[in-house]
Design a protein around this motif. Structure first.
Motif, short mmCIF file in Angstrom:
data_model
loop_
_atom_site.label_atom_id
_atom_site.label_comp_id
_atom_site.label_asym_id
_atom_site.label_seq_id
_atom_site.Cartn_x
_atom_site.Cartn_y
_atom_site.Cartn_z
N UNK A 49 -5.99 18.83 -6.05
CA UNK A 49 -4.64 18.42 -5.68
C UNK A 49 -3.72 19.62 -5.68
N UNK A 50 -2.68 19.54 -4.88
CA UNK A 50 -1.66 20.58 -4.83
C UNK A 50 -0.35 19.95 -4.37
N UNK A 51 0.76 20.34 -5.01
CA UNK A 51 2.08 19.80 -4.68
C UNK A 51 3.09 20.95 -4.68
N UNK A 52 4.06 20.87 -3.79
CA UNK A 52 5.10 21.89 -3.73
C UNK A 52 6.43 21.22 -3.42
N UNK A 63 5.26 16.57 -10.83
CA UNK A 63 6.05 16.02 -9.74
C UNK A 63 6.83 17.14 -9.06
N UNK A 64 6.63 17.34 -7.74
CA UNK A 64 7.41 18.38 -7.05
C UNK A 64 8.88 18.00 -6.98
N UNK A 65 9.74 19.02 -7.05
CA UNK A 65 11.19 18.84 -7.00
C UNK A 65 11.73 18.03 -8.17
N UNK A 66 11.06 18.13 -9.33
CA UNK A 66 11.55 17.44 -10.51
C UNK A 66 11.21 18.27 -11.74
N UNK A 67 12.17 18.43 -12.64
CA UNK A 67 11.93 19.10 -13.91
C UNK A 67 12.49 18.24 -15.03
N UNK A 68 11.89 18.39 -16.20
CA UNK A 68 12.30 17.62 -17.38
C UNK A 68 12.32 18.58 -18.57
N UNK A 69 13.47 18.69 -19.23
CA UNK A 69 13.61 19.63 -20.34
C UNK A 69 14.08 18.92 -21.59
N UNK A 70 13.40 19.22 -22.71
CA UNK A 70 13.87 18.81 -24.03
C UNK A 70 14.99 19.74 -24.46
N UNK A 78 0.83 -1.18 0.00
CA UNK A 78 0.00 0.00 0.00
C UNK A 78 0.87 1.25 0.00
N UNK A 79 0.56 2.20 -0.86
CA UNK A 79 1.34 3.44 -0.94
C UNK A 79 1.47 4.09 0.43
N UNK A 80 0.41 4.07 1.20
CA UNK A 80 0.39 4.70 2.51
C UNK A 80 1.43 4.09 3.46
N UNK A 81 1.83 2.84 3.22
CA UNK A 81 2.74 2.14 4.13
C UNK A 81 4.20 2.26 3.75
N UNK A 82 4.50 2.81 2.58
CA UNK A 82 5.88 2.84 2.08
C UNK A 82 6.59 4.09 2.61
N UNK A 83 7.71 3.95 3.34
CA UNK A 83 8.41 5.11 3.90
C UNK A 83 9.32 5.81 2.88
N UNK A 84 8.74 6.18 1.75
CA UNK A 84 9.42 6.88 0.66
C UNK A 84 8.42 7.88 0.08
N UNK A 85 8.90 9.05 -0.31
CA UNK A 85 8.02 9.98 -1.02
C UNK A 85 7.83 9.48 -2.46
N UNK A 86 6.61 9.09 -2.79
CA UNK A 86 6.31 8.49 -4.09
C UNK A 86 5.14 9.24 -4.73
N UNK A 87 5.33 9.69 -5.96
CA UNK A 87 4.24 10.24 -6.76
C UNK A 87 3.78 9.15 -7.71
N UNK A 88 2.48 8.86 -7.71
CA UNK A 88 1.94 7.75 -8.48
C UNK A 88 0.94 8.26 -9.51
N UNK A 95 9.26 24.40 -7.34
CA UNK A 95 8.18 24.25 -8.31
C UNK A 95 6.94 23.73 -7.60
N UNK A 96 5.80 23.93 -8.21
CA UNK A 96 4.53 23.53 -7.61
C UNK A 96 3.54 23.21 -8.71
N UNK A 97 2.53 22.43 -8.37
CA UNK A 97 1.41 22.20 -9.28
C UNK A 97 0.13 22.22 -8.45
#
Length: 695
Positions: A561-564, A72-79, A41-51, A592-594
């Protein structure tokens, strides 16, 4: 920008305060992840996971890597650079060109270790998991920033299928289709799917009077066969093949040298990149009673041929030419990579006080890269084959062999407290042969990657954890004599986090704070005089930051939803440029935030309507070591509106509907081409319609 972000947050809080405590009958979906190489269960995993589940992917209109990373907070992807190239930054750890990524990417259990593998089309997927913080114990080298786990859709035991068609501005057309079901009996099931994309382009080349961001074709086919050999053993076989052709290196020549001066490309060369990718996976799972045995064998091949401008200007705009030599110059790269990997592991069965996983891995990579610069007389790609015009020729072949072994144990000290301890050892042997002069280089890199976690679960809806973890990525070789080698990078991370649900599981709130010390941080720059892409090291970087994510369903039909994320990555030791100590690391966006909301409600019978709007907010971006070239904060807004029925759905969609202008990569004149900067523009506003059917 901070004021805009605050207004979004205040608006959500106001709605929260005005709404009754619990109006929804339907709770948030319970998500199961494989972050620790077992289903939990995602709730039981001691890792920050975006699913991102299959439903999340469909609702957000995710069709590429950049689409899901933007949430995804704290992540950027650039072409940037060639068609397949990409630059990812996670928790301040950045991708460098022609080297190992800062994040482990795993597709159906197979690691994707080449920079050009992460930039992929997203179709027919079950789930995407983004793990943050070093995950070296279970995922090995390159997982110093985290891991991305991509699981493609499984075959079904009944006949089913789907199809989608999307059309939009810029003459864009894309589609996906698939069929799945049993073969002869439910012991053998199959799945076939395919994806296709074409785009005429939306950004003008002001000199050539053509589009600079076209995609002639980008298609993939995938086949999967699942065999249930017995009640205890299953065999999963998957193969995929794809081909692409499109624009490459579509950089703008920024005469003002201002990182916030967004101009269209004006190069005089007709650029193109084309290539193929193929992969095959065999996975065997066996229930041994006390444990599950898993063997995963993978093979990947990537080819890319790229031809583009090197001065990124034209004779009218820049009569002095390349480095004021009075000539126009083109560039080309020919890449051919083969990757073979194996992993064998045992994971304990049962739910006793102790759970464990042990395993070993092997990987072999053979990568050939030829880079040439040539005098450009007429803007045509075939000039690169004229020996009289070639002014620089670099050709190398790299062979890597990596072996690793790992073990992790979870032990329940009490009904509410669990201790986790793990360790991995990785060893990399690397060789580079210079195919021009016959020279060769050899090096080995190795690292122990321990991890320890203490988890407290006072109730089923609360999880708190403390983690000390580590990660590393190997060093390697440059193709340039300017800086022939770079060192391995090693990270130690200390993190405290929590996961919680409220209001009878209608509201979730997760967060973490972390501190990382990075030794020999890898970064990248261009030496234009030798047309070389060079990777080097910063002796020490300290990174501190945090993340906060919220999901709330106040009504059955309505969710928010909100993420920072915040990453403060500062240079602490740099012998070659001591004046840059306490500067931000290159390509860093410190925060970054969404934020977004979606609504799905019945109209008539089984007909529903669906609406969604979301925004991504980014702080200032620091491009280089000197922190002089800085891009202003940006925001991007996406929207989606549609009708849905059991068998079909139709949507109007838009991405970057405010048409925000920005660069996904910028190089200043000090490190760039001649007297100007160069920048790679982000995609402009896109919009269109999408139709889906399923059975």
């Amino acid at each position: 920008m901070l004021r805009r972000g605050s207004r979004y947050g205040m608006g959500l809080l106001a709605v929260w305060a005005l709404a009754p405590p619990v109006l929804a009958q339907e709770a948030l979906e319970e998500v199961v992840v494989t972050a620790q190489k077992r289903s939990e269960r995602l709730q039981d995993v001691p890792i920050q996971v975006d699913v991102f589940t299959a439903q999340n992917i469909a609702d957000a209109g995710i069709r590429s890597t950049s689409d899901f990373v933007s949430y995804v907070p704290n992540m950027t992807f650039d072409r940037a650079d060639t068609y397949r190239n990409s630059f990812v930054v996670i928790r301040g750890l950045a991708q460098v060109t022609n080297a190992d990524p800062p994040i482990a990417v795993v597709v159906d259990g197979v690691p994707q270790v080449d920079q050009k593998q992460f930039n992929m089309r997203m179709f027919d997927l079950d789930q995407i998991e983004v793990l943050k913080g070093p995950q070296g114990t279970l995922y090995g080298r390159n997982a110093l920033g985290g891991a991305v786990i991509v699981n493609t859709s499984m075959p079904t035991d009944h006949l089913s299928g789907f199809g989608s068609l999307t059309a939009g501005n810029g003459s864009s057309v894309s589609g996906a289709a698939g069929i799945s079901g049993p073969l002869a009996s439910d012991k053998v099931t199959f799945r076939l799917s395919a994806d296709y994309a074409h785009q005429g382009g939306m950004t003008d080349n002001r000199y050539l009077h053509e589009k600079s961001d076209y995609v002639t074709r980008d298609w993939s086919t995938r086949g999967r066969l699942r065999i249930k050999a017995s009640d205890a053993w299953t065999i999963d076989i998957r193969g995929q093949f794809g081909e692409f052709s499109g624009a490459t290196n579509q950089y703008s020549w920024v005469k003002s040298a201002d990182a916030n001066d967004f101009v269209d490309p004006t190069n005089s060369f007709h650029p193109n990149s084309h290539g193929q990718s193929s992969d095959a996976v065999i996975k065997v799972d066996g229930d041994l009673g006390f444990a599950t045995l898993t063997w995963i064998n993978g093979y990947n091949r990537i080819t890319e041929v790229s031809r583009a401008d090197l001065d990124f200007s034209n004779p009218v705009q820049d009569p002095g030419g390349f480095l004021n030599l009075g000539i126009q110059v083109g560039q080309g790269q020919d890449l051919n990579t083969k990757i073979y990997s194996d992993e064998l592991r045992l994971a304990s069965n049962g739910h006793g006080p102790m759970r464990w996983v042990v395993g070993a891995s092997y990987q072999y990579s053979d990568k050939s890269l030829q880079t040439r610069a040539f005098v450009d007389l007429n803007g045509q790609p075939d000039q690169i084959d004229n020996p009289n015009l070639v002014i620089l020729n670099l050709q190398v072949r790299n062979r890597y062999r990596a072996t690793g072994g790992f073990a992790q144990v979870d032990y329940d000290i009490s009904p509410t407290v669990t201790a986790t301890a793990g360790v991995r050892y990785d060893h990399d042997a690397r060789e580079q042969r210079n195919l021009v002069n016959g020279g060769s280089s050899h090096a080995t890199f190795s690292a122990w990657q321990p991890k320890a976690t203490l988890t407290w679960k006072p109730s089923s809806d609360r999880t708190y954890y403390l983690t000390a973890s580590s990660g590393y990525r190997p060093g390697g070789f440059n193709a340039s004599p300017v800086a022939p080698t770079y060192r391995r990078e090693y990270v130690r991370n200390f993190e405290a986090g929590f996961k919680s649900t409220f209001l009878d599981n209608h509201l979730s709130l997760d967060g973490a704070v972390f501190y990382m010390r990075d030794r020999d941080y890898q970064y990248y720059y261009v030496d234009v005089r030798t047309a070389s892409q060079i990777d080097q090291n910063i002796e020490r970087v300290d990174i501190k930051g945090g993340e906060l994510s919220m999901n709330w369903r106040p009504l059955d039909a309505w969710s928010l939803f909100a993420d920072f994320g915040f990453s403060d990555a500062k240079i602490k030791e740099l012998a070659s440029y001591p004046q840059f100590v306490d500067h931000y690391t290159p390509n860093l966006t410190p925060w970054n935030a969404s934020v977004g909301t979606e609504y799905r409600a019945a109209l008539s019978g089984d007909l529903k309507w669906y609406g969604r709007i979301d925004a991504q907010l980014y702080g200032r971006k620091y491009w280089e070591l000197d922190n002089v070239a800085v891009q202003d904060a940006k925001q991007y807004v996406n929207a989606r509106l549609g009708l849905e029925q059991q068998r079909w759905s139709a949507y109007l969609w838009g991405r970057n509907i405010t048409n925000t202008r920005a660069y996904s990569q910028y190089v200043s004149p000090a490190l760039g081409i001649g007297v100007a900067g160069v920048g790679f523009l982000v995609p402009s506003v896109s919009y269109g319609i999408e139709l889906r059917v399923k059975f």
